[in-house]
Design a protein around this motif. Structure first.
Motif, PDB file in Angstrom:
ATOM      1  N   ARG A   3      19.037 -11.113  26.094  1.00 54.76           N
ATOM      2  CA  ARG A   3      17.884 -11.401  26.965  1.00 54.76           C
ATOM      3  C   ARG A   3      17.630 -10.303  27.997  1.00 54.76           C
ATOM      4  O   ARG A   3      16.755 -10.437  28.841  1.00 54.76           O
ATOM      5  N   ILE A   4      18.399  -9.222  27.922  1.00 51.41           N
ATOM      6  CA  ILE A   4      18.248  -8.130  28.891  1.00 51.41           C
ATOM      7  C   ILE A   4      17.354  -7.047  28.286  1.00 51.41           C
ATOM      8  O   ILE A   4      17.563  -6.618  27.148  1.00 51.41           O
TER       9      ILE A   4
ATOM     10  N   LEU B 183      10.041 -10.420  39.177  1.00 51.29           N
ATOM     11  CA  LEU B 183      10.802 -11.621  39.515  1.00 51.29           C
ATOM     12  C   LEU B 183       9.970 -12.557  40.395  1.00 51.29           C
ATOM     13  O   LEU B 183      10.021 -13.782  40.242  1.00 51.29           O
ATOM     14  N   LYS B 184       9.183 -11.975  41.292  1.00 49.33           N
ATOM     15  CA  LYS B 184       8.384 -12.770  42.227  1.00 49.33           C
ATOM     16  C   LYS B 184       7.160 -13.388  41.547  1.00 49.33           C
ATOM     17  O   LYS B 184       6.828 -14.553  41.791  1.00 49.33           O
ATOM     18  N   ASP B 185       6.501 -12.636  40.681  1.00 50.92           N
ATOM     19  CA  ASP B 185       5.214 -13.071  40.145  1.00 50.92           C
ATOM     20  C   ASP B 185       5.306 -13.835  38.826  1.00 50.92           C
ATOM     21  O   ASP B 185       4.366 -14.566  38.476  1.00 50.92           O
TER      22      ASP B 185
ATOM     23  N   GLN C 117       8.952 -16.352  34.078  1.00 47.69           N
ATOM     24  CA  GLN C 117       9.718 -16.075  32.859  1.00 47.69           C
ATOM     25  C   GLN C 117      10.924 -15.173  33.119  1.00 47.69           C
ATOM     26  O   GLN C 117      11.825 -15.079  32.297  1.00 47.69           O
ATOM     27  N   VAL C 118      10.909 -14.480  34.283  1.00 46.95           N
ATOM     28  CA  VAL C 118      11.989 -13.534  34.609  1.00 46.95           C
ATOM     29  C   VAL C 118      13.077 -14.272  35.372  1.00 46.95           C
ATOM     30  O   VAL C 118      12.824 -14.889  36.409  1.00 46.95           O
TER      31      VAL C 118
ATOM     32  N   VAL D 284      16.172  -9.752  33.118  1.00 51.78           N
ATOM     33  CA  VAL D 284      16.715 -10.793  32.247  1.00 51.78           C
ATOM     34  C   VAL D 284      15.630 -11.841  32.064  1.00 51.78           C
ATOM     35  O   VAL D 284      15.166 -12.442  33.044  1.00 51.78           O
ATOM     36  N   LEU D 285      15.189 -12.050  30.839  1.00 51.95           N
ATOM     37  CA  LEU D 285      14.206 -13.086  30.559  1.00 51.95           C
ATOM     38  C   LEU D 285      14.906 -14.426  30.368  1.00 51.95           C
ATOM     39  O   LEU D 285      16.032 -14.491  29.880  1.00 51.95           O
ATOM     40  N   LYS D 286      14.234 -15.483  30.750  1.00 53.63           N
ATOM     41  CA  LYS D 286      14.814 -16.814  30.591  1.00 53.63           C
ATOM     42  C   LYS D 286      14.877 -17.185  29.109  1.00 53.63           C
ATOM     43  O   LYS D 286      14.193 -16.596  28.268  1.00 53.63           O
TER      44      LYS D 286
END
Length: 808
Positions: free
Chosen positions: A56-57, A85-87, A90-91, A221-223
């Motif tokens: 996922r990285i 990460l903020k917007d 999914q991150v 890293v995606l969820k």
């Protein structure tokens, strides 16, 4: 029944010791080559897979075309990680890495520095993204505070010995003092980057928030369950929302206008596990490999194993005449074909088991040599890990079945009456298959010979091509900033040494290093459509003569011209991109602050001929030389014969003027050659396995020659009685095999030509594959085949014809 098969197989192997030795040796060498290459391929494919979240990285890359330069970079703007990460929900997390090259490191309070490579600034989320276990310290808090550092166990031993380093401090470059907050295990060798030091990112003196500056390796890293392709579509919105406003403020243009001018800016993601083999980006944290080499070596391993199995078939078939009566008697006594097949297959598998045992011994002996040429740290123990053990155990079974299937079915199919009456013609049966196998063997041999020749010719081209500078006998003293204010004095002292011709202080040398392009503008035209993306190097008056560069127009920097501090020397590429017909006297501007508000104008006083400063895989880009103070490196052109003695004298001067600082030097030629170590390693590996493949192929040809000579014993005897000479008989027996080799050459030539041209596509500057390479490979194959066949042919031709006819 199986016990009986094994007992008979052992008796037959003992009885035919020469045949057994040749067959087992050929299989063992083939298996050893296969196992060695398998170790290499498995290691290459394992990179970065030890991270728990590896699947996922993703790393964010930037592809930018601007000012005549097309840049494909492994770095991206520093705000992109926090913004994603903020917007975007999914991150799950992100981390940024900023490699800062080589540093001087010492314990606080100690006088002597050690030179440490690849120190990396990292966000506090480092240990949440990557699986890097700490043996001491809290991974959640280790890099949260400025001036903190995490070191590896190896670094701890180097700097602290048996003492506990936790809470103690290290001083970096005699300037940055960092408290040790964690000790991590040494990073695995199968990582696309490695370091012994992670410094808190907040310790880095950097102008944060710049979307137009690409300097950080950003990993996200995606969820679970997020589709990376769908997520990648969000980058265009990020560009419009965040890059656009800064582009307007800095360049005075929108993103649309920027692209309409022929420029480009794109962000994209590459999976972590693809970086080592699939990334072709610039500014990597460490050199990567290439998936092509994995494909090539995998193919070589399969082909060598097939060649070894083919040898087994040919050698077993060559002995078929000796086993024919045995088969006939067994069938008369009631043996069915299935039992005979079981007997012969048991012999094949037994030989494969013995060959595997010998192959493991060969691998154990060859691993140190293979590690040296492949720059790996492979061990034989890797073959016995639980994941690989089933393959190792089934390998002799598969090889035995593959290699023994044809001989088993061939021998067991003899008709007993024909065999016992001596009427069976073994030479004609399946002759087409055996000939095809020999063609295949030598086809692969020719391809390997051509590949080896082309790789070495390209390397020789690289080493001998005109680079635009003279790289021989240039001593480079690196990390010159360790001299502090003594740097100019050190240069002057070294220039007094007999044998030192010239010296220069500069920020960069024409070898790859951690640098990036910046924009130059024609005077009065601070407009992105007029910008030229260019390397900008700080040099002194002696830089061009020290490196043996040539001027195409104008003059060099001179101490007689005080205004040269506002002068610039461009290379021919920069002049071409600017469109200057008469470049001397033209004026260009560059930004001299971090906010893009202050520009300084320079007058072009000279044009230096193009020189290669990157790998020959890349075209020569724009370079601008400015006469400015620098503490990057000091280069000296040496003219004496006693180079080692001169180096010792330079080191003595360093020790006097920079006590406690490590003396780090290199030769420019070695630094240049290091760019092509991967190709040199590939050449050595291909050469080694080519020789082994040819030797194994010769065993197969030897077996077929023995078989054909055995079947033509009576014919040879008759010809001898009728007056045929030894030479004519040798020619008669050899021409059939040489015909097969010629067919192999015809088939291999277009395949080798296509494959090597594909490999050369990676180089912007490359050789043309000459016709004589194929001629040399063909002649070598013919000579090897003729020498191999001649041994059996001469032996048959020299046999007493009376004995030959009586044996019939």
């Amino acid at each position: 029944m199986l016990r009986n098969y094994i007992k008979i197989a052992i008796r037959n192997l003992r009885k035919q010791r020469g045949f057994t030795f040749i067959n087992i040796s050929g299989l063992a060498v083939g298996l050893a080559c296969c196992l060695l290459i398998t170790l290499y391929v498995v290691d290459e494919l394992s990179f970065d897979r030890f991270h728990e979240k590896a699947d996922r990285i993703y790393r964010i890359n930037a592809d930018i075309k601007f000012g005549g330069n097309d840049m494909h970079m492994a770095v991206s703007p520093d705000p992109i990680g926090p913004t994603l990460l903020k917007d975007y929900p999914q991150v799950e997390n992100f981390v940024r890495l900023h490699g800062r090259g080589t540093w001087l490191v010492k314990r606080a309070g100690q006088p002597n520095n050690l030179q440490e490579r690849d120190i990396i600034f990292a966000d506090s989320t480092l240990f949440d993204v990557f699986t890097l276990p700490l043996v001491a310290g809290n991974p959640k808090r280790a890099l949260t505070e400025p001036n903190t550092i995490v070191i590896s166990e190896s670094a701890a031993k180097r700097h602290f010995g048996s003492q506990n380093p936790m809470g103690q401090s290290l001083v970096l470059d005699n300037n940055l003092t960092c408290r040790i907050t964690g000790i991590m295990r040494d990073m695995p060798t199968n990582s696309h980057f490695r370091t012994d030091f992670f410094v808190c990112m907040r310790s880095d003196n950097y102008q944060w928030g710049n979307w137009l500056s690409n300097n950080h390796h950003t990993y996200i890293v995606l969820k679970e369950g997020v589709d990376p392709q769908s997520f990648s579509r969000n980058f265009e919105a990020v560009i419009q929302k965040y890059v656009g406003p800064q582009a307007v403020a800095f360049l005075g243009t929108t993103v649309e206008q920027f692209r309409q001018a022929g420029n480009r800016i794109n962000y994209w993601m590459i999976p972590l596990t693809d970086i080592h083999l699939h990334s072709k980006q610039n500014i990597e944290l460490a050199p990567n490999s290439d998936i092509q080499y994995v494909y090539v070596f995998s193919a070589v391993a399969v082909f060598i194993l097939l060649i070894a199995c083919i040898n087994f078939m040919n050698l077993s078939t060559a002995r078929s005449a000796n086993r024919a009566k045995e088969v006939g008697v067994r069938k008369v006594l009631g043996s069915v074909q299935r039992q005979l097949i079981g007997q012969f297959m048991t012999e094949s598998i037994l030989m494969a088991v013995l060959a595997l045992a010998l192959a493991l011994v060969i691998v154990a002996l060859a691993v140190p040599f293979f590690n040296e040429i492949s720059a790996k740290q492979l061990t034989v123990d890797s073959l016995f890990v639980p994941q690989f053990l089933p393959v190792l155990l089934t390998l002799p079974l598969m090889v035995g079945l593959l290699a023994g299937s044809y001989p088993a079915f061939f021998l067991s199919s003899f008709r007993p009456i024909s065999v016992l009456k001596g009427k069976i013609n073994l030479g004609l049966k399946s002759a087409g298959l055996r000939s095809g196998l020999v063609v295949f063997q030598f086809m692969m041999s020719v391809i390997l010979i051509v590949g080896t020749l082309v790789v070495y010719r390209q390397i020789n081209f690289i080493q001998t091509t005109k680079l635009g500078f003279k790289r021989d006998q240039v001593l480079t003293v690196n990390e010159a900033y360790g001299l502090g204010n003594q740097i100019q004095a050190f240069k002057e002292e070294v220039l007094k040494l007999p044998g030192v011709v010239l010296g220069s202080l500069s920020s960069y040398l024409p070898v790859p290093s951690d640098r990036s392009d910046s924009a130059l503008f024609p005077e009065g035209q601070i407009d992105q459509s007029k910008a030229v993306s260019s390397q900008q190097w700080a040099v002194d008056h002696d830089y061009i003569p020290t490196l043996g560069m040539e001027l195409a127009q104008g003059r060099n920097f001179s101490r007689e011209f005080g205004a040269d501090s506002s002068a610039v020397i461009l290379n021919e590429t920069a002049v071409k991109i600017f469109g200057f017909k008469n470049p001397i006297g033209q004026r260009v501007a560059r930004m001299v602050d971090n906010e893009g508000k202050v520009f300084k104008t320079y007058t072009v006083i000279g044009v230096v001929k193009n020189f290669h400063y990157e790998s020959l895989r890349q075209n020569i880009g724009s370079v601008a030389l400015f006469m400015e103070p620098s503490r990057g490196s000091i280069s000296f052109r040496l003219g004496g014969q006693d180079i080692p003695g001169l180096v010792k004298q330079v080191e003595a001067k360093w020790r006097q003027m920079a006590p406690g600082m490590p003396f780090n030097y290199s030769f420019l030629e070695d630094s240049f050659d290091s760019m092509y170590r991967a190709e040199q390693r590939v050449g050595q590996i291909v050469l080694t396995f080519s020789v082994l493949a040819i030797l194994i192929a010769c065993l197969g040809l030897f077996g077929l020659a023995a078989f054909m000579a055995e079947q033509r014993t009576k014919e040879i005897g008759v010809r001898k009685v009728l007056g045929a000479s030894t030479t004519s008989i040798v020619g008669l027996l050899s021409k059939d095999f040489l015909r097969l080799v010629l067919i192999a050459i015809l088939i291999a030539t277009p395949i080798a030509w296509y494959g090597m041209n594909q490999w050369l596509e990676d180089f912007a500057y490359k050789i043309d594959v000459p016709w004589w390479v194929f001629a040399v490979a063909g002649v070598a194959a013919v000579v090897i085949a003729f020498v191999t066949v001649s041994f059996q042919s001469i032996k048959a031709a020299m046999t007493n014809p009376v004995k030959s006819l009586r044996s019939e």
